[in-house]
Enzyme design. Structure first.
Site, PDB file in Angstrom:
ATOM      1  N   ASP A  47      26.815  19.380  -5.319  1.00 52.44           N
ATOM      2  CA  ASP A  47      28.245  19.548  -5.479  1.00 52.44           C
ATOM      3  C   ASP A  47      28.604  20.590  -4.258  1.00 52.44           C
ATOM      4  OD1 ASP A  47      30.037  19.274  -8.223  1.00 52.44           O
ATOM      5  OD2 ASP A  47      30.615  20.981  -6.768  1.00 52.44           O
ATOM      6  N   TYR A 166      44.759   7.324  -3.712  1.00 54.06           N
ATOM      7  CA  TYR A 166      43.390   7.348  -4.323  1.00 54.06           C
ATOM      8  C   TYR A 166      43.232   5.744  -4.754  1.00 54.06           C
ATOM      9  CZ  TYR A 166      40.527   8.321  -8.678  1.00 54.06           C
ATOM     10  OH  TYR A 166      39.579   8.659  -9.630  1.00 54.06           O
TER      11      TYR A 166
HETATM   12  N1  LIG Z   1      38.211  11.859 -14.853  1.00 58.28           N
HETATM   13  C1  LIG Z   1      38.718  10.649 -15.062  1.00 58.28           C
HETATM   14  O1  LIG Z   1      39.445  10.399 -15.794  1.00 58.28           O
HETATM   15  C2  LIG Z   1      37.819   9.610 -13.793  1.00 58.28           C
HETATM   16  C3  LIG Z   1      38.493   8.398 -13.769  1.00 58.28           C
HETATM   17  C4  LIG Z   1      38.088   7.528 -13.037  1.00 58.28           C
HETATM   18  C5  LIG Z   1      37.418   7.676 -11.646  1.00 58.28           C
HETATM   19  N2  LIG Z   1      36.894   9.147 -11.873  1.00 58.28           N
HETATM   20  C6  LIG Z   1      35.952   9.314 -10.756  1.00 58.28           C
HETATM   21  O2  LIG Z   1      34.775  10.060 -11.485  1.00 58.28           O
HETATM   22  C7  LIG Z   1      34.233  10.837 -10.364  1.00 58.28           C
HETATM   23  C8  LIG Z   1      33.801  12.380 -10.795  1.00 58.28           C
HETATM   24  O3  LIG Z   1      35.077  12.915 -11.200  1.00 58.28           O
HETATM   25  P1  LIG Z   1      35.308  13.808 -12.476  1.00 58.28           P
HETATM   26  O4  LIG Z   1      36.680  13.394 -13.558  1.00 58.28           O
HETATM   27  O5  LIG Z   1      34.096  14.043 -13.308  1.00 58.28           O
HETATM   28  O6  LIG Z   1      35.825  15.140 -11.928  1.00 58.28           O
HETATM   29  P2  LIG Z   1      35.632  16.795 -11.672  1.00 58.28           P
HETATM   30  O7  LIG Z   1      36.374  17.507 -10.942  1.00 58.28           O
HETATM   31  O8  LIG Z   1      35.196  17.310 -13.320  1.00 58.28           O
HETATM   32  O9  LIG Z   1      34.053  16.631 -11.013  1.00 58.28           O
HETATM   33  C9  LIG Z   1      33.967  16.314  -9.633  1.00 58.28           C
HETATM   34  C10 LIG Z   1      33.004  17.077  -9.061  1.00 58.28           C
HETATM   35  O10 LIG Z   1      32.704  16.738  -7.647  1.00 58.28           O
HETATM   36  C11 LIG Z   1      32.813  18.034  -6.729  1.00 58.28           C
HETATM   37  N3  LIG Z   1      33.123  17.730  -5.410  1.00 58.28           N
HETATM   38  C12 LIG Z   1      34.420  17.356  -5.022  1.00 58.28           C
HETATM   39  N4  LIG Z   1      34.549  17.220  -3.888  1.00 58.28           N
HETATM   40  C13 LIG Z   1      33.200  17.274  -3.294  1.00 58.28           C
HETATM   41  C14 LIG Z   1      32.726  16.860  -2.155  1.00 58.28           C
HETATM   42  N5  LIG Z   1      33.118  16.738  -0.950  1.00 58.28           N
HETATM   43  N6  LIG Z   1      31.326  17.017  -1.863  1.00 58.28           N
HETATM   44  C15 LIG Z   1      30.584  17.190  -3.127  1.00 58.28           C
HETATM   45  N7  LIG Z   1      30.995  17.600  -4.339  1.00 58.28           N
HETATM   46  C16 LIG Z   1      32.358  17.396  -4.276  1.00 58.28           C
HETATM   47  C17 LIG Z   1      33.570  19.030  -7.642  1.00 58.28           C
HETATM   48  O11 LIG Z   1      33.287  20.373  -7.277  1.00 58.28           O
HETATM   49  C18 LIG Z   1      33.364  18.723  -8.985  1.00 58.28           C
HETATM   50  O12 LIG Z   1      32.309  19.607  -9.510  1.00 58.28           O
HETATM   51  C19 LIG Z   1      35.230  10.922  -9.223  1.00 58.28           C
HETATM   52  O13 LIG Z   1      34.851  10.182  -8.117  1.00 58.28           O
HETATM   53  C20 LIG Z   1      36.411  10.281  -9.868  1.00 58.28           C
HETATM   54  O14 LIG Z   1      37.502   9.847  -8.964  1.00 58.28           O
HETATM   55  C21 LIG Z   1      37.212  10.134 -12.799  1.00 58.28           C
END
Ligand SMILES: NC(=O)c1ccc[n+]([C@@H]2O[C@H](COP(=O)([O-])OP(=O)(O)OC[C@H]3O[C@@H](n4cnc5c(N)ncnc54)[C@H](O)[C@@H]3O)[C@@H](O)[C@H]2O)c1
Length: 265
Positions: A47, A166
């Protein structure tokens, strides 16, 4: 009553497998890391925020399973080369890559998107994922074995599920996923995408819908409303576990919606 997301995950055995999970300090990545570890894999928890990575590692350790933290930005190619090198030095192989780190846009129309936001969303959601796969793939090819699971999005499948930046980035990631799947299908490597629906995580920075541009949100809103129910991150972790496991041996290059039926509407 057992809440849906508290149900124990399936008993897939990943004993002896090594896994890198990016963005594993929160939300979906954390759930994936915990689930792979509970299934027997040793996990590198990446992370960009150190406290988050350490907390996930502590949770995995508390469950009696194995993990190590890596604090780096996946958009930094030298950092990526470094942690993949560390993983190889430690394990001698990388069996599973869950390329999950990602950030949202502000659900803005193209005309309102700053160059800075566009570049950062692409840097993390596409280029960073490319950096990690570029570093991992030679090792998987040499071993003639590997499973890659990329966290894409419904926004990688349709235009109205988020803002222009996005949506464009996640479509690019979907294309990259399919290209890797096809390129290495004859080398024992599988590469699939998961397209989560609405998952309760920290992705909006705790701001909820207020984080988004009202004009873009008004346009995306009706598409988002088709997703009738949100789920916790375990819903995605279960799918990642399956795709990472040998049970999915003939599944390669798919974009799997995990969305309670959203895409079907
Ligand atoms: N939450 C949703 O509804 C949803 C829906 C579709 C897709 N996604 C995708 O799921 C994935 C995870 O997202 P999430 O919802 O768990 O969000 P989140 O923000 O809870 O977790 C994402 C994590 O990634 C870390 N991060 C961000 N940029 C980073 C980088 N450059 N290098 C390393 N770590 C980094 C953040 O610190 C965070 O801990 C993402 O790719 C997001 O686009 C989420």
């Amino acid at each position: 009553m057992i809440k849906e997301d508290d149900r124990p995950e399936s008993k897939v055995d990943l004993t002896g497998r090594s896994a890198i999970v990016t963005g594993a300090g929160s939300g979906i990545g954390r759930a994936i890391a915990l689930t792979l570890a509970r299934s027997g894999a040793e996990v590198m928890v990446n992370d960009i925020i150190g406290d988050r990575a350490n907390e996930t590692v502590a949770m995995i350790a508390a469950a009696g399973c194995k993990a190590a933290a890596n604090v780096s930005d996946i958009a930094d190619e030298n950092a990526v080369a470094g942690f993949v090198g560390d993983a190889m030095a430690h394990w001698g192989k990388i069996d599973i890559l869950c390329n999950n780190a990602g950030i949202m846009d502000k659900i803005e129309f193209v005309e309102d998107v700053s160059t800075e936001l566009w570049n950062r969303v692409f840097a993390v959601n596409v280029t960073g994922q490319f950096f990690v796969m570029r570093a991992v793939l030679p090792h998987m090819r040499a071993a003639r074995k590997g499973a890659i699971v990329n966290t894409v999005s419904e926004a990688g499948l349709r235009g109205g599920a988020a803002g222009a930046t996005y949506v464009a980035a996640k479509h690019a990631l979907a294309g990259l996923t399919k290209s890797v799947a096809w390129s290495h299908a004859n080398e024992g490597i599988r590469c699939n995408g998961i397209c989560p629906g609405a998952i309760e995580t920290n992705i909006t920075g705790g701001l909820g819908l207020e984080a988004f541009d009202p004009r873009g949100l008004a346009r995306a809103g009706p598409v988002m409303a088709l997703c009738e129910r949100a789920a916790g991150p375990q819903a995605i972790a279960n799918a990642a576990l399956f795709l990472a496991s040998d049970a999915a041996y003939y599944i390669n290059g798919v974009m799997l919606p995990v969305d309670g039926g959203w895409m079907a509407g």
